[in-house]
Scaffold this active site. Structure first.
Site, PDB file in Angstrom:
ATOM      1  N   HIS A 128       3.710  -2.560   4.569  1.00  0.00           N
ATOM      2  CA  HIS A 128       3.163  -2.134   3.436  1.00  0.00           C
ATOM      3  C   HIS A 128       3.411  -0.649   3.235  1.00  0.00           C
ATOM      4  CE1 HIS A 128       1.430  -5.818   3.456  1.00  0.00           C
ATOM      5  NE2 HIS A 128       0.739  -5.662   4.375  1.00  0.00           N
TER       6      HIS A 128
ATOM      7  N   HIS B 172       1.293 -10.308   1.106  1.00  0.00           N
ATOM      8  CA  HIS B 172       1.694 -11.151   2.247  1.00  0.00           C
ATOM      9  C   HIS B 172       2.612 -12.543   1.803  1.00  0.00           C
ATOM     10  CE1 HIS B 172      -1.903  -9.138   3.966  1.00  0.00           C
ATOM     11  NE2 HIS B 172      -0.799  -8.394   4.468  1.00  0.00           N
TER      12      HIS B 172
END
Length: 334
Positions: free
Chosen positions: A60, A222
């Protein structure tokens, strides 16, 4: 078909990334000895200050480790790609930043993170270090308003961590740091759209499938399912869908101030983000809301996923002060 990545091996990607980050930012960051997944701010922790530890899975970037530095997070515990860090680096982070005033854990609301950070807090209590937790729950798509405690934490982390880190840096008491962090989370709203999948370094295969002419509103960072899969629309139409959900829930009054983030999920270029920002500004103008600050770019990504998210923080006087407070991090400076 396999995807292409500039890595050496999937198994080594996270640790080699961290070595590169420490090489690139030696004035901001170091790793705890024998604990390379515990990344600490060189200039953040100090006596009498509440320590702020953030963390979560890799993939991320610049969330989480990019927001470690003076005035924001004191440390970040780093997990494997899209996986929670285990308790050991969390504990190492907390001990490294403990200034005697308590340690606040902040991370997105995901089951693995909750379990491991809670386990770390229990173990720290045996060493008489008090650790409290504030979960981020800004993802409007992931649960209805009356179940906000079930929502995921996504790109709104940037503003929520920023406010909490400023409160720590201003030497708020532990109670007031926790209050400010919860207040920042409560007034932050994010909606995203995915256009194409990402692929994990270990598999080099897409982690979900989406049609060439489709998009998914509200998909998680995700690859968690979103609210709806729809035909691909124009930038204005997509941005309107995202803003409709945010504005409906925010219930702001004309003249109120906001902070805005238009965030790439990884591969969406700046051109497209600024086209979206143009529409966000138009929608906020129509609602009579004033943009106090705006960020556009890669702030909370999902490897190379194509897509974007819009975050709006509904400011008040305290949150504006905290958002404006200076910080100097490896990948973010205010």
């Amino acid at each position: 078909m396999k995807t292409k990545k500039l890595i050496n091996s999937g198994a080594d990607a996270v640790d080699e990334m961290l070595q590169g980050v420490l090489s690139a930012h030696p004035n901001h960051l170091y790793a705890v000895e024998d604990m390379p997944r515990a990344i600490i701010a060189k200039n953040g922790p100090r006596r009498g200050k509440v320590g702020l530890v953030i963390g979560g899975g890799s993939g991320h970037e610049p969330t989480f480790l990019g927001f470690v530095g003076k005035g924001l997070a004191d440390a970040a515990a780093i997990g494997n790609v899209f996986a929670s860090p285990p308790p050991d680096p969390i504990i190492a982070c907390a001990k490294a930043v403990d200034g005697g005033a308590g340690v606040l854990f902040m991370y997105g609301n995901y089951a693995g993170d909750v379990m491991n950070f809670d386990m770390a807090a229990e173990m720290l209590a045996l060493d008489e270090i008090e650790a409290r937790t504030v979960l981020t729950t800004d993802d409007v798509a992931s649960a209805p308003p009356d179940q906000r405690h079930r929502r995921r934490g996504v790109a709104g982390n940037v503003f929520i961590f920023k406010a909490a880190g400023a409160a720590c840096d201003l030497l708020y008491s532990f109670d007031d740091v926790e209050r400010a962090a919860r207040h920042a989370n409560f007034r932050t709203y994010t909606m995203g759209v995915a256009l194409s999948p990402c692929s994990l370094p270990q598999t080099l295969k897409p982690n979900f499938l989406i049609g060439e002419d489709e998009m998914e509103i509200g998909m998680g960072i995700h690859g968690e399912p979103g609210m709806a899969r729809e035909p691909l629309k124009t930038a204005n139409e997509v941005t309107d869908e995202l803003m409709d959900s945010i504005l409906r829930e925010m219930k702001a009054s004309r003249g109120d101030r906001v902070a805005v983030l238009v965030n790439s999920l990884g591969s969406t270029p700046m051109m497209e983000l600024y086209i979206m920002m143009r529409r966000v500004k138009s929608r906020l103008d129509d609602a009579g809301l004033v943009i106090h600050t705006s960020l556009v770019g890669n702030y909370c990504t999902s490897l190379e996923m194509a897509g974007a998210s819009v975050t709006v923080m509904h400011l008040d006087d305290e949150l504006q002060r905290l958002i404006d407070h200076p910080c100097d991090c490896a990948m973010f400076t205010r």
